[in-house]
Scaffold this active site. Structure first.
Site, PDB file in Angstrom:
ATOM      1  N   CYS A 117       0.811  -1.255   0.049  1.00 19.72           N
ATOM      2  CA  CYS A 117      -0.188  -0.070   0.088  1.00 19.72           C
ATOM      3  C   CYS A 117       0.762   1.369   0.188  1.00 19.72           C
ATOM      4  O   CYS A 117       0.277   2.567   0.218  1.00 19.72           O
ATOM      5  CB  CYS A 117      -0.945   0.050   1.141  1.00 19.72           C
ATOM      6  SG  CYS A 117      -0.182  -0.261   2.771  1.00 19.72           S
ATOM      7  N   GLY A 118       2.202   1.142  -0.068  1.00 16.61           N
ATOM      8  CA  GLY A 118       3.022   2.187  -0.398  1.00 16.61           C
ATOM      9  C   GLY A 118       2.958   3.551   0.617  1.00 16.61           C
ATOM     10  O   GLY A 118       3.675   3.355   1.573  1.00 16.61           O
TER      11      GLY A 118
END
Length: 285
Positions: A117-118
Site C-alpha cells: 500500500c505504499g
C-alpha cells in the site's frame, strides 16, 4: 514457480439453460511477509514469483533503499513464529548493506493488507517530497505520441499469466527513446506489479529510472504515482482513470501522468511537454 496459477473446479451456468462443470485456471493469491534483518515490516497479498524484486521495490517506495548497493540480498525462510518449519516461500527476510539505516519501527506493518500500500498511514504529498531521493521533474525525456499510444497493447501482449487466468494486473517499463520493453511483471495486486518492476531496477542497478515510461494495466492511483516518483520514473501511463490526488502528486513531483490510454487516444494530465506528435530525426541520421 509452479504456484503462480492453480486449478479449481467451477460450475458454469447459462441463462439460456444448461450447465457445465470443468476445472478453471486461477491466479494464485498468497501472503508474503517481508522482514528486514529478521524484523517483520509488512504483509502483502501477492502472486508468488519475483518476491525479491517485490521486496526491493517496496523498500524503494518507503525510502529505505535508494541504490542497488543498499540492498544486500534476501532469502525465503520458514513460516512465522518457528525456527524449523518447512519453507512455505511466504516469508522473505531482506538484508540491507552495512551502514544503511533500517526502516523506522513506526513503518512496521506486520498485518494483513490487500496489496502493497505504499503510503498507507502517511498519505500526503509533503511526505513523499520529503523522503524521495530523486527528482523526476528534471528528466528531459520525450516520447512520440504514437509510440506512447501503442504501449498498452504491447503490455497486454506480454501478459502470459493473464491469458490463462484473466485475473492479474501488469506493469512494465519501456525505454522512451528506443521503445524497448525493459521488464514486465504481473501480480494480483497492481501495487505489487509496480514494486516488482522497480525491484528489478534495484537488482540491475538501474536507479533512478530516468528516460522510461511505466505502463500499467489498471487505473493510476496516488500510490502508483508515489512509487514512480520514488524510483525517479518521469512518466506513468495507465489504461484507466487517475484519481484527483494522483494528478496532484504527479504535478507536484514533475511526473507526466497519462490516463485512458486506449487505442488512438489518451489523456495527458501533467507535464504534457514530454509527449510530442513527432520526434525530430537524430543528428547525423
Amino acid at each position: 514457480m509452479g504456484r503462480i496459477t492453480a486449478r479449481k473446479p467451477v460450475l458454469t451456468l447459462s441463462v439460456e439453460g444448461g450447465e457445465r462443470r470443468r476445472p478453471d485456471t486461477l491466479a494464485v493469491e498468497e501472503p508474503l511477509e517481508i522482514r528486514v534483518g529478521g524484523s517483520p515490516l509488512a504483509v502483502t497479498m501477492r502472486t508468488p514469483g519475483s518476491d525479491v524484486e517485490l521486496a526491493a521495490g517496496f523498500l524503494v517506495s518507503e525510502g529505505v533503499v535508494r541504490a542497488a548497493g543498499e540492498f544486500a540480498g534476501a532469502i525465503h525462510c520458514g513460516g512465522p513464529g518457528t525456527g524449523g518449519e518447512d519453507n512455505t516461500y511466504n516469508v522473505l527476510d531482506v538484508t540491507l548493506a552495512a551502514g544503511v539505516r533500517p526502516p523506522d519501527p513506526d513503518l512496521a506493518r506486520s498485518f494483513y493488507t490487500t496489496s502493497s500500500c505504499g503510503v498507507c498511514g502517511k498519505a500526503s504529498i509533503e511526505a513523499v517530497e520529503t523522503v524521495s531521493a530523486f527528482d523526476p521533474s528534471l528528466d528531459p525525456m520525450t516520447i512520440a505520441l504514437d509510440a506512447l499510444a501503442a504501449l498498452p497493447a504491447r503490455l497486454r501482449e506480454g501478459q502470459a499469466v493473464f491469458d490463462k487466468t484473466g485475473g492479474l494486473h501488469a506493469a512494465a517499463l519501456f525505454d522512451a527513446a528506443t521503445g524497448e520493453l525493459l521488464v514486465l511483471r504481473e501480480d494480483v495486486g497492481r501495487h505489487n506489479a509496480v514494486d516488482k518492476v522497480v525491484g528489478w531496477a534495484v537488482l540491475n542497478d538501474r536507479l533512478p529510472l530516468t528516460g522510461v515510461v511505466l505502463q500499467v494495466s489498471g487505473r493510476a492511483s496516488f500510490e502508483l504515482v508515489q512509487k514512480a516518483a520514488m524510483a525517479g520514473i518521469p512518466m506513468l501511463a495507465a489504461v484507466s482513470a487517475p484519481s484527483s490526488l494522483a494528478v496532484d502528486l504527479a504535478d507536484a513531483r514533475g511526473v507526466s501522468l497519462i490516463g485512458f490510454s486506449r487505442g488512438a487516444t489518451l489523456n495527458v494530465y501533467t507535464r504534457a511537454d514530454r509527449v510530442v506528435a513527432h520526434l525530430p530525426a537524430a543528428v547525423g541520421a
